[in-house]
Design a protein around this motif. Sequence first.
Motif, PDB file in Angstrom:
ATOM      1  N   ASP A  38       0.836  -1.208   0.000  1.00  0.00           N
ATOM      2  CA  ASP A  38       0.000   0.000   0.000  1.00  0.00           C
ATOM      3  C   ASP A  38       0.868   1.254   0.000  1.00  0.00           C
ATOM      4  OD1 ASP A  38      -2.330  -1.496   0.020  1.00  0.00           O
ATOM      5  OD2 ASP A  38      -2.676  -1.263   2.179  1.00  0.00           O
ATOM      6  N   LEU A  39       1.899   1.244   0.826  1.00  0.00           N
ATOM      7  CA  LEU A  39       2.813   2.387   0.895  1.00  0.00           C
ATOM      8  C   LEU A  39       3.669   2.477  -0.367  1.00  0.00           C
ATOM      9  CD1 LEU A  39       4.202   4.696   2.538  1.00  0.00           C
ATOM     10  CD2 LEU A  39       5.812   2.958   3.304  1.00  0.00           C
ATOM     11  N   PHE A  40       4.252   1.354  -0.775  1.00  0.00           N
ATOM     12  CA  PHE A  40       5.174   1.352  -1.909  1.00  0.00           C
ATOM     13  C   PHE A  40       4.497   1.768  -3.211  1.00  0.00           C
ATOM     14  CE2 PHE A  40       7.904  -2.159   0.267  1.00  0.00           C
ATOM     15  CZ  PHE A  40       8.298  -1.245   1.235  1.00  0.00           C
ATOM     16  N   LEU A  41       3.223   1.409  -3.382  1.00  0.00           N
ATOM     17  CA  LEU A  41       2.508   1.806  -4.598  1.00  0.00           C
ATOM     18  C   LEU A  41       2.395   3.323  -4.710  1.00  0.00           C
ATOM     19  CD1 LEU A  41      -0.278  -0.907  -4.720  1.00  0.00           C
ATOM     20  CD2 LEU A  41       1.550  -0.566  -6.403  1.00  0.00           C
ATOM     21  N   SER A  42       2.411   4.006  -3.574  1.00  0.00           N
ATOM     22  CA  SER A  42       2.326   5.471  -3.589  1.00  0.00           C
ATOM     23  C   SER A  42       3.607   6.126  -4.084  1.00  0.00           C
ATOM     24  CB  SER A  42       1.962   5.996  -2.205  1.00  0.00           C
ATOM     25  OG  SER A  42       3.030   5.806  -1.309  1.00  0.00           O
ATOM     26  N   SER A  43       4.642   5.324  -4.330  1.00  0.00           N
ATOM     27  CA  SER A  43       5.920   5.867  -4.798  1.00  0.00           C
ATOM     28  C   SER A  43       5.884   6.264  -6.265  1.00  0.00           C
ATOM     29  CB  SER A  43       7.030   4.826  -4.606  1.00  0.00           C
ATOM     30  OG  SER A  43       6.846   3.733  -5.504  1.00  0.00           O
ATOM     31  N   GLY A  44       4.916   5.730  -7.004  1.00  0.00           N
ATOM     32  CA  GLY A  44       4.843   6.021  -8.427  1.00  0.00           C
ATOM     33  C   GLY A  44       5.671   5.074  -9.279  1.00  0.00           C
ATOM     34  N   SER A  46       6.729   1.406 -11.037  1.00  0.00           N
ATOM     35  CA  SER A  46       5.965   0.340 -11.673  1.00  0.00           C
ATOM     36  C   SER A  46       5.937  -0.906 -10.788  1.00  0.00           C
ATOM     37  CB  SER A  46       6.598  -0.024 -13.023  1.00  0.00           C
ATOM     38  OG  SER A  46       7.845  -0.688 -12.806  1.00  0.00           O
ATOM     39  N   GLN A  47       4.981  -1.777 -11.056  1.00  0.00           N
ATOM     40  CA  GLN A  47       4.882  -3.046 -10.336  1.00  0.00           C
ATOM     41  C   GLN A  47       6.172  -3.857 -10.501  1.00  0.00           C
ATOM     42  OE1 GLN A  47       2.725  -4.373  -8.320  1.00  0.00           O
ATOM     43  NE2 GLN A  47       0.820  -3.286  -8.612  1.00  0.00           N
ATOM     44  N   ASP A  48       6.760  -3.834 -11.696  1.00  0.00           N
ATOM     45  CA  ASP A  48       8.008  -4.578 -11.941  1.00  0.00           C
ATOM     46  C   ASP A  48       9.130  -4.082 -11.039  1.00  0.00           C
ATOM     47  OD1 ASP A  48       6.858  -6.207 -13.852  1.00  0.00           O
ATOM     48  OD2 ASP A  48       7.532  -4.985 -15.542  1.00  0.00           O
ATOM     49  N   HIS A  49       9.262  -2.764 -10.929  1.00  0.00           N
ATOM     50  CA  HIS A  49      10.290  -2.207 -10.049  1.00  0.00           C
ATOM     51  C   HIS A  49      10.032  -2.592  -8.595  1.00  0.00           C
ATOM     52  CE1 HIS A  49      11.477   0.783 -13.279  1.00  0.00           C
ATOM     53  NE2 HIS A  49      12.616   0.224 -12.918  1.00  0.00           N
ATOM     54  N   LEU A  50       8.778  -2.532  -8.177  1.00  0.00           N
ATOM     55  CA  LEU A  50       8.446  -2.864  -6.789  1.00  0.00           C
ATOM     56  C   LEU A  50       8.677  -4.343  -6.495  1.00  0.00           C
ATOM     57  CD1 LEU A  50       5.303  -0.626  -6.269  1.00  0.00           C
ATOM     58  CD2 LEU A  50       7.651  -0.192  -5.520  1.00  0.00           C
ATOM     59  N   THR A  93      25.442   5.048  -2.480  1.00  0.00           N
ATOM     60  CA  THR A  93      25.986   6.030  -3.418  1.00  0.00           C
ATOM     61  C   THR A  93      26.559   7.249  -2.701  1.00  0.00           C
ATOM     62  OG1 THR A  93      23.878   7.181  -3.603  1.00  0.00           O
ATOM     63  CG2 THR A  93      24.294   5.393  -5.181  1.00  0.00           C
ATOM     64  N   GLY A  94      26.260   7.370  -1.407  1.00  0.00           N
ATOM     65  CA  GLY A  94      26.670   8.557  -0.672  1.00  0.00           C
ATOM     66  C   GLY A  94      25.620   9.647  -0.712  1.00  0.00           C
ATOM     67  N   LYS A  95      24.594   9.469  -1.539  1.00  0.00           N
ATOM     68  CA  LYS A  95      23.502  10.435  -1.609  1.00  0.00           C
ATOM     69  C   LYS A  95      22.491  10.115  -0.526  1.00  0.00           C
ATOM     70  CE  LYS A  95      23.640  11.022  -6.606  1.00  0.00           C
ATOM     71  NZ  LYS A  95      22.885  10.912  -7.848  1.00  0.00           N
ATOM     72  N   ILE A  96      21.856  11.154   0.002  1.00  0.00           N
ATOM     73  CA  ILE A  96      20.747  10.944   0.926  1.00  0.00           C
ATOM     74  C   ILE A  96      19.532  10.607   0.063  1.00  0.00           C
ATOM     75  CG2 ILE A  96      19.215  12.023   2.612  1.00  0.00           C
ATOM     76  CD1 ILE A  96      21.615  13.653   3.566  1.00  0.00           C
ATOM     77  N   LEU A  97      18.996   9.421   0.279  1.00  0.00           N
ATOM     78  CA  LEU A  97      17.882   8.930  -0.533  1.00  0.00           C
ATOM     79  C   LEU A  97      16.621   8.921   0.317  1.00  0.00           C
ATOM     80  CD1 LEU A  97      19.784   5.982  -2.224  1.00  0.00           C
ATOM     81  CD2 LEU A  97      19.294   8.231  -3.196  1.00  0.00           C
ATOM     82  N   VAL A  98      15.836   9.944   0.145  1.00  0.00           N
ATOM     83  CA  VAL A  98      14.631  10.097   0.950  1.00  0.00           C
ATOM     84  C   VAL A  98      13.423   9.727   0.102  1.00  0.00           C
ATOM     85  CG1 VAL A  98      13.247  11.688   2.309  1.00  0.00           C
ATOM     86  CG2 VAL A  98      15.714  11.858   2.356  1.00  0.00           C
ATOM     87  N   TYR A  99      12.659   8.811   0.621  1.00  0.00           N
ATOM     88  CA  TYR A  99      11.469   8.286  -0.026  1.00  0.00           C
ATOM     89  C   TYR A  99      10.421   9.380  -0.182  1.00  0.00           C
ATOM     90  CZ  TYR A  99       7.415   5.240  -0.598  1.00  0.00           C
ATOM     91  OH  TYR A  99       6.293   4.626  -1.061  1.00  0.00           O
ATOM     92  N   GLN A 100       9.869   9.481  -1.367  1.00  0.00           N
ATOM     93  CA  GLN A 100       8.824  10.475  -1.631  1.00  0.00           C
ATOM     94  C   GLN A 100       7.544   9.787  -2.072  1.00  0.00           C
ATOM     95  OE1 GLN A 100       9.262  13.859  -1.160  1.00  0.00           O
ATOM     96  NE2 GLN A 100      11.238  13.244  -0.371  1.00  0.00           N
ATOM     97  N   LEU A 101       6.453  10.120  -1.443  1.00  0.00           N
ATOM     98  CA  LEU A 101       5.154   9.611  -1.852  1.00  0.00           C
ATOM     99  C   LEU A 101       4.607  10.545  -2.914  1.00  0.00           C
ATOM    100  CD1 LEU A 101       3.693   8.896   1.687  1.00  0.00           C
ATOM    101  CD2 LEU A 101       4.766   7.284   0.146  1.00  0.00           C
ATOM    102  N   VAL A 102       4.295  10.000  -4.067  1.00  0.00           N
ATOM    103  CA  VAL A 102       3.810  10.864  -5.139  1.00  0.00           C
ATOM    104  C   VAL A 102       2.307  10.797  -5.321  1.00  0.00           C
ATOM    105  CG1 VAL A 102       5.975  10.842  -6.411  1.00  0.00           C
ATOM    106  CG2 VAL A 102       4.273   9.116  -6.910  1.00  0.00           C
ATOM    107  N   ASN A 103       1.674   9.765  -4.790  1.00  0.00           N
ATOM    108  CA  ASN A 103       0.236   9.624  -4.987  1.00  0.00           C
ATOM    109  C   ASN A 103      -0.587  10.060  -3.784  1.00  0.00           C
ATOM    110  OD1 ASN A 103       0.642   8.646  -7.539  1.00  0.00           O
ATOM    111  ND2 ASN A 103       0.688   6.523  -6.903  1.00  0.00           N
TER     112      ASN A 103
END
Length: 112
Positions: A38-44, A46-50, A93-103
Amino acid sequence: MKMEGLTLSQQEQICYGELFQTCDVDGTGRITGVRASDLFLSSGLSQDHLMQVTELCGAKRLGHFGRSQFYIALKLIAAAQLGLPVKLDSLNTGKILVYQLVNLNTSKNRCD
């Protein structure tokens, strides 16, 4: 913070920790695949990536998301949202990777 080879910034720890608490409604330290999806689908993504994310983080094998698997999944999703490949190499990668909900349009479900 280091977790199973995963290094998290303070911002990532706070963001991912809040999302884990939100999803772990029973307080068991485990999140079902249904609740996580439910949460991951809000990331925008694709199902394949998830599906790739679920396999890479180990949750598919375990049948649930523990804290480590959940954080790895969130970081993989955040990496993919930035255009990085869905691979474990993208985690450090050294980057700060912050999850964004797009939906979802609520600041409570977004980590900035």
